[in-house]
Write a protein that holds these residues in place. Structure first.
Motif, PDB file in Angstrom:
ATOM      1  N   VAL A 186       0.875  -1.179   0.000  1.00  0.00           N
ATOM      2  CA  VAL A 186       0.000   0.000   0.000  1.00  0.00           C
ATOM      3  C   VAL A 186       0.919   1.238   0.000  1.00  0.00           C
ATOM      4  O   VAL A 186       1.468   1.606   1.043  1.00  0.00           O
ATOM      5  N   PRO A 187       1.131   1.857  -1.178  1.00  0.00           N
ATOM      6  CA  PRO A 187       2.093   2.967  -1.273  1.00  0.00           C
ATOM      7  C   PRO A 187       1.864   4.062  -0.219  1.00  0.00           C
ATOM      8  O   PRO A 187       2.819   4.623   0.322  1.00  0.00           O
ATOM      9  N   GLU A 188       0.605   4.336   0.065  1.00  0.00           N
ATOM     10  CA  GLU A 188       0.290   5.365   1.064  1.00  0.00           C
ATOM     11  C   GLU A 188       0.846   4.982   2.445  1.00  0.00           C
ATOM     12  O   GLU A 188       1.369   5.816   3.185  1.00  0.00           O
ATOM     13  N   PHE A 189       0.739   3.699   2.788  1.00  0.00           N
ATOM     14  CA  PHE A 189       1.263   3.241   4.080  1.00  0.00           C
ATOM     15  C   PHE A 189       2.777   3.414   4.137  1.00  0.00           C
ATOM     16  O   PHE A 189       3.348   3.765   5.163  1.00  0.00           O
ATOM     17  N   HIS A 190       3.445   3.133   3.004  1.00  0.00           N
ATOM     18  CA  HIS A 190       4.903   3.302   2.933  1.00  0.00           C
ATOM     19  C   HIS A 190       5.280   4.745   3.281  1.00  0.00           C
ATOM     20  O   HIS A 190       6.126   4.988   4.140  1.00  0.00           O
ATOM     21  N   GLU A 191       4.619   5.685   2.592  1.00  0.00           N
ATOM     22  CA  GLU A 191       4.940   7.103   2.800  1.00  0.00           C
ATOM     23  C   GLU A 191       4.680   7.523   4.244  1.00  0.00           C
ATOM     24  O   GLU A 191       5.521   8.166   4.889  1.00  0.00           O
ATOM     25  N   VAL A 192       3.521   7.158   4.753  1.00  0.00           N
ATOM     26  CA  VAL A 192       3.148   7.598   6.102  1.00  0.00           C
ATOM     27  C   VAL A 192       4.021   6.908   7.152  1.00  0.00           C
ATOM     28  O   VAL A 192       4.442   7.531   8.135  1.00  0.00           O
ATOM     29  N   ALA A 193       4.321   5.634   6.930  1.00  0.00           N
ATOM     30  CA  ALA A 193       5.167   4.910   7.888  1.00  0.00           C
ATOM     31  C   ALA A 193       6.536   5.583   8.010  1.00  0.00           C
ATOM     32  O   ALA A 193       7.080   5.721   9.108  1.00  0.00           O
ATOM     33  N   LEU A 194       7.086   6.008   6.866  1.00  0.00           N
ATOM     34  CA  LEU A 194       8.392   6.677   6.900  1.00  0.00           C
ATOM     35  C   LEU A 194       8.287   8.001   7.642  1.00  0.00           C
ATOM     36  O   LEU A 194       9.163   8.351   8.446  1.00  0.00           O
ATOM     37  N   ARG A 195       7.209   8.735   7.371  1.00  0.00           N
ATOM     38  CA  ARG A 195       7.037  10.022   8.058  1.00  0.00           C
ATOM     39  C   ARG A 195       6.918   9.833   9.561  1.00  0.00           C
ATOM     40  O   ARG A 195       7.411  10.632  10.348  1.00  0.00           O
ATOM     41  N   MET A 196       6.256   8.751   9.964  1.00  0.00           N
ATOM     42  CA  MET A 196       6.076   8.499  11.396  1.00  0.00           C
ATOM     43  C   MET A 196       7.413   8.272  12.113  1.00  0.00           C
ATOM     44  O   MET A 196       7.566   8.606  13.280  1.00  0.00           O
ATOM     45  N   ILE A 197       8.362   7.669  11.401  1.00  0.00           N
ATOM     46  CA  ILE A 197       9.658   7.357  12.030  1.00  0.00           C
ATOM     47  C   ILE A 197      10.438   8.624  12.352  1.00  0.00           C
ATOM     48  O   ILE A 197      10.971   8.786  13.451  1.00  0.00           O
ATOM     49  N   SER A 198      10.493   9.545  11.388  1.00  0.00           N
ATOM     50  CA  SER A 198      11.357  10.720  11.575  1.00  0.00           C
ATOM     51  C   SER A 198      10.623  11.921  12.157  1.00  0.00           C
ATOM     52  O   SER A 198      11.241  12.954  12.438  1.00  0.00           O
ATOM     53  N   ALA A 199       9.299  11.796  12.354  1.00  0.00           N
ATOM     54  CA  ALA A 199       8.537  12.922  12.919  1.00  0.00           C
ATOM     55  C   ALA A 199       8.954  13.178  14.361  1.00  0.00           C
ATOM     56  O   ALA A 199       9.651  12.359  14.980  1.00  0.00           O
ATOM     57  N   GLN A 200       8.548  14.299  14.882  1.00  0.00           N
ATOM     58  CA  GLN A 200       8.777  14.661  16.287  1.00  0.00           C
ATOM     59  C   GLN A 200      10.268  14.583  16.636  1.00  0.00           C
ATOM     60  O   GLN A 200      10.656  14.030  17.658  1.00  0.00           O
ATOM     61  N   GLY A 201      11.112  15.103  15.722  1.00  0.00           N
ATOM     62  CA  GLY A 201      12.546  15.114  16.008  1.00  0.00           C
ATOM     63  C   GLY A 201      13.186  13.744  15.884  1.00  0.00           C
ATOM     64  O   GLY A 201      14.269  13.512  16.430  1.00  0.00           O
ATOM     65  N   GLY A 202      12.558  12.823  15.146  1.00  0.00           N
ATOM     66  CA  GLY A 202      13.105  11.460  15.008  1.00  0.00           C
ATOM     67  C   GLY A 202      12.660  10.623  16.187  1.00  0.00           C
ATOM     68  O   GLY A 202      13.474  10.070  16.903  1.00  0.00           O
ATOM     69  N   ILE A 203      11.350  10.484  16.326  1.00  0.00           N
ATOM     70  CA  ILE A 203      10.804   9.881  17.544  1.00  0.00           C
ATOM     71  C   ILE A 203      11.277   8.446  17.729  1.00  0.00           C
ATOM     72  O   ILE A 203      11.485   8.002  18.830  1.00  0.00           O
ATOM     73  N   PHE A 204      11.444   7.701  16.616  1.00  0.00           N
ATOM     74  CA  PHE A 204      12.146   6.425  16.775  1.00  0.00           C
ATOM     75  C   PHE A 204      13.123   6.100  15.666  1.00  0.00           C
ATOM     76  O   PHE A 204      13.505   4.960  15.498  1.00  0.00           O
ATOM     77  N   GLY A 205      13.585   7.138  14.947  1.00  0.00           N
ATOM     78  CA  GLY A 205      14.643   6.877  13.989  1.00  0.00           C
ATOM     79  C   GLY A 205      14.855   7.995  12.992  1.00  0.00           C
ATOM     80  O   GLY A 205      14.321   9.101  13.151  1.00  0.00           O
ATOM     81  N   TRP A 206      15.676   7.684  11.972  1.00  0.00           N
ATOM     82  CA  TRP A 206      15.997   8.611  10.891  1.00  0.00           C
ATOM     83  C   TRP A 206      15.535   7.972   9.573  1.00  0.00           C
ATOM     84  O   TRP A 206      15.470   6.745   9.472  1.00  0.00           O
ATOM     85  N   VAL A 207      15.274   8.806   8.571  1.00  0.00           N
ATOM     86  CA  VAL A 207      14.910   8.295   7.250  1.00  0.00           C
ATOM     87  C   VAL A 207      15.786   8.978   6.205  1.00  0.00           C
ATOM     88  O   VAL A 207      15.878  10.219   6.174  1.00  0.00           O
ATOM     89  N   GLY A 208      16.453   8.172   5.378  1.00  0.00           N
ATOM     90  CA  GLY A 208      17.284   8.698   4.299  1.00  0.00           C
ATOM     91  C   GLY A 208      17.089   7.856   3.056  1.00  0.00           C
ATOM     92  O   GLY A 208      16.191   7.012   3.007  1.00  0.00           O
ATOM     93  N   SER A 209      17.953   8.098   2.048  1.00  0.00           N
ATOM     94  CA  SER A 209      17.838   7.328   0.804  1.00  0.00           C
ATOM     95  C   SER A 209      19.123   6.540   0.572  1.00  0.00           C
ATOM     96  O   SER A 209      20.175   6.847   1.164  1.00  0.00           O
ATOM     97  N   SER A 210      19.039   5.560  -0.328  1.00  0.00           N
ATOM     98  CA  SER A 210      20.239   4.768  -0.609  1.00  0.00           C
ATOM     99  C   SER A 210      21.333   5.646  -1.211  1.00  0.00           C
ATOM    100  O   SER A 210      22.510   5.475  -0.891  1.00  0.00           O
ATOM    101  N   SER A 211      20.958   6.600  -2.061  1.00  0.00           N
ATOM    102  CA  SER A 211      22.001   7.427  -2.674  1.00  0.00           C
ATOM    103  C   SER A 211      22.678   8.316  -1.632  1.00  0.00           C
ATOM    104  O   SER A 211      23.890   8.535  -1.686  1.00  0.00           O
ATOM    105  N   ASP A 212      21.926   8.804  -0.675  1.00  0.00           N
ATOM    106  CA  ASP A 212      22.547   9.586   0.407  1.00  0.00           C
ATOM    107  C   ASP A 212      23.529   8.725   1.197  1.00  0.00           C
ATOM    108  O   ASP A 212      24.622   9.161   1.560  1.00  0.00           O
TER     109      ASP A 212
END
Ligand code: TIU
Length: 223
Positions: A186-212
């Motif tokens: 579910v593409p929408e879940f992918h996007e929101v799940a990633l946002r949830m991780i890095s929200a609130q100052g990185g509440i439980f992690g960081w999100v980056g890309s493979s190229s970074d």
């Protein structure tokens, strides 16, 4: 040497000697037709976009000498480790498919896709649940190896990746999740799940890309 990987909500400090690459459940049963993912009514082709970037990350991690851990979700052939409540919502578990009994250890469909096959010596961790820490020896393995940070990849973003990152965060591991090396039915879940991780100052992690990540690793460690 510590590299600073551009990420949300801010740069992720990565030392290859204390960081493990975790590749979650890139199994045929989730990525190919005829397995668990398609039995649940999903379009499994949505997950394959993660394979190529993950191949590049795997090869860079190997070159850099990072610890690499592959996980597989599944159960013993007698399913003694499959909670009735899980079976009730996934009654395909243990049934026959063209790739063998679905999500059963030792079966062809339970194994990792050819493109991301573990290299000799890499850890393959079998887990009965969604999280990689529950009922496994992952924490012991990481502590013994002096690992404090994880680069997390695999499928699906909002299920096994999320559960694992939450478990890791509560145990004090810092997690960088690579957005293009994960995927969801579910593409929408992918996007929101990633946002949830890095929200609130990185509440439980960081999100980056493979190229970074690849452009930040020490020279010679790049794919
Ligand atoms: N590996 C993993 O995420 N297991 C699942 O069952 N995921 C679903 O999205 N169904």
């Amino acid at each position: 040497m510590t590299a600073l990987v551009p990420a949300e909500p801010g740069p992720f400090a990565l030392d290859v000697s204390t960081t493990a690459l975790v590749v979650i459940d890139m199994q045929r049963d989730f990525l190919e037709p005829g397995g668990f993912g398609s039995a649940l009514g999903n379009d499994v082709s949505l997950l394959s976009a993660a394979i190529e970037p993950l191949q590049r990350v795997l090869s860079a991690a190997r070159e850099a000498g990072m610890l690499v851990i592959h996980t597989r979700e599944g159960h013993r052939p007698d399913m003694a480790d499959c909670p009735p409540a899980k079976f009730a919502r996934g009654e395909f578990i243990g049934t026959d498919s063209p790739k063998g009994r679905i999500l059963i250890r030792g079966e062809y469909g339970h194994d990792i896709v050819d493109e991301l096959a573990p290299a000799p010596g890499e850890i393959v961790l079998d887990k009965p649940g969604k999280g990689s820490f529950y009922a496994t020896d992952l924490e012991l393995i990481l502590r013994n190896a002096g690992i404090t940070s994880l680069v997390v990849t695999g499928v699906t973003t909002e299920v096994c990746v999320h559960t694992t990152v939450r478990e890791a965060n509560d145990r004090g591991f810092e997690c960088l999740v690579l957005s293009d090396c994960c995927g969801s039915y579910v593409p929408e879940f992918h996007e929101v799940a990633l946002r949830m991780i890095s929200a609130q100052g990185g509440i439980f992690g960081w999100v980056g890309s493979s190229s970074d990540l690849l452009s930040s690793l020490p020279l010679g460690a790049r794919a």
